[in-house]
Design a protein around this motif. Structure first.
Motif, short mmCIF file in Angstrom:
data_model
loop_
_atom_site.label_atom_id
_atom_site.label_comp_id
_atom_site.label_asym_id
_atom_site.label_seq_id
_atom_site.Cartn_x
_atom_site.Cartn_y
_atom_site.Cartn_z
N ALA A 34 7.98 -4.54 2.91
CA ALA A 34 7.14 -4.26 1.73
C ALA A 34 7.05 -5.49 0.84
CB ALA A 34 7.71 -3.07 0.96
N GLU A 37 4.96 -8.21 2.59
CA GLU A 37 3.55 -7.86 2.64
C GLU A 37 2.86 -8.34 1.35
OE1 GLU A 37 0.97 -4.08 4.05
OE2 GLU A 37 2.50 -3.63 2.53
N TRP A 95 3.32 1.79 9.99
CA TRP A 95 3.45 1.07 8.72
C TRP A 95 2.61 1.75 7.62
CZ3 TRP A 95 6.75 -1.16 6.05
CH2 TRP A 95 6.41 -1.82 4.87
N ARG A 99 4.19 2.89 4.19
CA ARG A 99 3.61 2.34 2.96
C ARG A 99 3.20 3.45 1.98
NH1 ARG A 99 -1.75 -0.80 3.57
NH2 ARG A 99 -0.77 -2.83 3.47
#
Length: 157
Positions: A34, A37, A95, A99
């Motif tokens: 996270a 990203e 993902w 997320r």
């Protein structure tokens, strides 16, 4: 007559799903993904955000790199990592689910605040460096005969 037991091989697609679940089953790895990203970070910066020791952060980075989820680049003595999110397939789908679940999670929100602090500190170090070097910049350029060769790697410390 005895029945023969046949060992069946797990299909590659099932092995991939198991790898996805194993990789994403650890909360620290999810936190790292996270963060990466959102921003490319060095190990020290991840340590600062997560409040973890270098060995623990590096171990999780190695697992994520082995899974093919990270890109890295060297800058001087530092390695910066970023999450190379899959655009399709099972990794992408997994993902996206993670997320969505992270969005309002208190730990994720705390990591975002800590990340902002780390990025502010990085910007301040950069400003300090250029404030110190700025008055002598023309002389530095002449020594190296090229501005790009005169720039040292940015330190994430």
């Amino acid at each position: 007559m005895r029945a023969r037991h046949q060992t069946r091989r797990i299909p590659d697609s099932m092995e991939q799903v198991q790898k996805i679940f194993r990789t994403l089953s650890d909360p620290t790895r999810v936190r790292v993904l996270a963060l990466l990203e959102q921003q490319e970070l060095a190990v020290q910066e991840l340590m600062d955000v997560l409040g973890m020791a270098q060995s623990r952060v590096s171990r999780h980075l190695a697992i994520l790199r082995e899974a093919g989820l990270l890109m890295d680049r060297r800058e001087g003595t530092y390695v910066f990592y970023r999450f190379s999110a899959p655009r399709e397939g099972p990794w992408h789908d997994a993902w996206q689910l993670v997320r969505r679940e992270l969005r309002d999670h208190p730990l994720h929100l705390g990591d975002s605040v800590a990340l902002e602090n780390v990025l502010r500190a990085r910007a301040a170090r950069t400003r300090t460096f250029f404030d110190a070097v700025g008055p002598e910049w023309d002389a530095v350029r002449k020594v190296f005969n090229d501005r790009s060769k005169a720039l040292p790697a940015e330190s994430p410390e």
